[in-house]
Design an enzyme around this catalytic site. Structure first.
Site, short mmCIF file in Angstrom:
data_model
loop_
_atom_site.label_atom_id
_atom_site.label_comp_id
_atom_site.label_asym_id
_atom_site.label_seq_id
_atom_site.Cartn_x
_atom_site.Cartn_y
_atom_site.Cartn_z
N SER A 49 -15.87 -49.87 29.97
CA SER A 49 -17.30 -50.07 30.19
C SER A 49 -17.66 -50.58 31.58
O SER A 49 -18.85 -50.69 31.89
CB SER A 49 -17.86 -51.02 29.13
OG SER A 49 -17.98 -50.35 27.90
N GLY B 144 -14.71 -54.17 30.42
CA GLY B 144 -14.48 -52.83 29.91
C GLY B 144 -13.27 -52.76 29.01
O GLY B 144 -12.22 -53.34 29.32
N GLN C 221 -9.30 -43.72 13.91
CA GLN C 221 -7.96 -43.26 13.55
C GLN C 221 -7.79 -41.79 13.91
O GLN C 221 -6.72 -41.38 14.35
CB GLN C 221 -7.71 -43.46 12.05
CG GLN C 221 -6.27 -43.18 11.63
CD GLN C 221 -5.25 -44.02 12.38
OE1 GLN C 221 -5.39 -45.25 12.44
NE2 GLN C 221 -4.24 -43.39 12.95
N TYR D 96 -25.58 -54.45 22.17
CA TYR D 96 -24.76 -53.57 23.02
C TYR D 96 -24.48 -52.27 22.27
O TYR D 96 -23.94 -52.28 21.16
CB TYR D 96 -23.46 -54.27 23.37
CG TYR D 96 -22.67 -53.63 24.47
CD1 TYR D 96 -22.90 -53.96 25.80
CD2 TYR D 96 -21.68 -52.68 24.20
CE1 TYR D 96 -22.16 -53.39 26.82
CE2 TYR D 96 -20.94 -52.11 25.20
CZ TYR D 96 -21.18 -52.46 26.52
OH TYR D 96 -20.45 -51.89 27.53
N SER D 97 -24.85 -51.16 22.87
CA SER D 97 -24.64 -49.85 22.25
C SER D 97 -24.18 -48.84 23.29
O SER D 97 -24.91 -48.53 24.24
CB SER D 97 -25.93 -49.35 21.59
OG SER D 97 -25.76 -48.02 21.11
N ASN D 98 -22.99 -48.32 23.11
CA ASN D 98 -22.46 -47.32 24.03
C ASN D 98 -23.27 -46.03 24.02
O ASN D 98 -23.25 -45.28 25.00
CB ASN D 98 -21.00 -47.03 23.68
CG ASN D 98 -20.09 -48.21 24.00
OD1 ASN D 98 -19.72 -48.41 25.15
ND2 ASN D 98 -19.76 -48.99 23.00
#
Length: 392
Positions: free
Chosen positions: A98, A339, A163, A197-199
């Site tokens: 990040s 990150g 996974q 927080y949101s990617n």
């Protein structure tokens, strides 16, 4: 993976690390070659913190790069490869997760300075019809809210089958498909009413860059930042699964007490503009220096980037537009980002008009809960040490 971990619970007592020197630690670089390296006590403190990362915290290897008025100082601990026990290269390249976000936010703010993007315009203006579903609506979310994580859009990583990513690490992931994973779920909150927080926000920021410029976010980051600053160790890969040499291996611990899994070869498209970039300690430091000291953005856009809001973390963390601030234990603020991505964790910070420091560990996920905290402590210690030395 690419997440911002919990807040710093408390600084390590640096005095306890004083005098600790370990043969696996190496101090080199231009500054030291000129006899301008940190003093013995200062270096011992930093070395002790790095040693903790590769012993108590369980990381295979770590690197700290400090850049200040005296030059560059590099310290390493542990190994780059658990099979060969090769040391961590002092000029290592690694995935920065990040830490990619400040690069992407800088491009969007440059576009704002060119009057091609309005920060307070709805996302719908630039990505019509993209943000829809389960109450998510691009007509009520602004560009600023994407960059500041106040949009309420869910984080796709919460719902991604990690996974499956581990089982197929070389697979390509389309950004629109990842966004749609998030949009299949209700908003976390109404836009602008909270912080989370949101990617997904930065996947959309990358898509916005492409819509406005006609180029991919990777191309714009290279053209606007990497090339002008001469960041020769930095790249914004698409589907490339390799890291340019020299680099440590990147490891994952898939379960408690499980053996390390080598995930150096990995397709970063699953992170895209939220976390796909590769860099080095020296390049991250140079980038942060140029950013916080106004060499990448006009004053108006830099002020917007540094207009922060509290995140609610106990350490005083506040988030701007792709850049966050934290108090330094020696006074004042530092600016930077962290990150995480499979194989690597990075933390970088810089003071305005001062120094820059970056720490990398080649394990993620799978370190102890304290790994992130201890990395932040090492960055803070390096920045405070640099300030103290400059004032002597």
């Amino acid at each position: 993976m690419f997440r911002q971990r919990r807040a710093l619970r408390g600084a390590l007592t640096l005095a306890a690390a004083a005098g600790v020197m370990v043969s696996a630690l190496t101090g080199t670089g231009a500054a030291q070659a000129r006899g301008a390296a940190p003093g013995a006590a200062d270096q011992a403190r930093l070395s002790g913190l790095l040693h903790r990362l590769t012993t108590v915290d369980g990381g295979p290897g770590t690197l700290l790069h400090l850049r200040d008025r005296r030059g560059d100082t590099v310290l390493t601990s542990g190994v780059a490869d658990v099979d060969s026990n090769a040391p961590v290269p002092r000029d290592s390249r690694f995935r920065i997760g990040s830490m990619t976000k400040p690069f992407v936010a800088t491009v969007v703010l440059q576009l704002a300075g060119e009057h091609r993007v309005s920060l307070d315009a709805p996302v719908e203006r630039y990505l019509p019809g993209v943000v829809r579903g389960e109450g998510n609506d691009g007509r009520t979310i602004t560009v600023r809210q994407l960059l500041q994580h106040t949009s309420g859009i869910p984080d796709y990583l919460t719902y991604l089958d990690k996974q499956e990513v581990l089982n197929n690490p070389l697979a390509h992931h389309d950004a629109r498909d990842l966004v749609n994973i998030a949009l299949a779920h209700p908003p976390t909150f109404a836009p602008g009413t909270d912080w989370h927080y949101s990617n997904t926000n930065y996947l959309l920021a990358g898509m916005l860059i492409e819509k406005v410029t006609g180029n991919t976010w990777n191309q714009e980051v290279r053209r606007r930042i990497i090339t002008p600053l001469g960041l020769h160790d930095t790249s914004a890969p698409g589907d490339s699964t390799t890291i340019p040499e020299p680099h440590p291996r990147g490891y994952v611990r898939p379960g408690q007490n499980a053996p390390l899994l080598d995930l150096t070869a990995f397709n970063p498209s699953v992170a895209g503009p939220s976390g796909a970039m590769i860099s080095s300690g020296g390049d991250v430091d140079r980038f942060l220096d140029a950013l916080v000291n106004g060499r990448l953005l006009h004053p108006a856009q830099l002020r917007e980037m540094m207009r922060t809001r509290p995140t609610g973390d106990s350490d005083g963390r506040a988030y701007g537009l792709g850049l966050e601030s934290r108090p330094l234990p020696c006074g004042g603020l530092y600016w930077g980002h962290g990150g995480d991505i499979f194989g690597f964790e990075t933390v970088g910070g810089a003071t305005v008009g001062g120094s820059q420091a970056t720490v990398m560990v080649n394990l993620d996920p799978g370190g102890t809960d304290a790994q992130s905290d201890d990395m932040k402590t090492a960055v803070q210690a390096a920045l405070c040490q640099s300030r103290s030395t400059a004032s002597r």
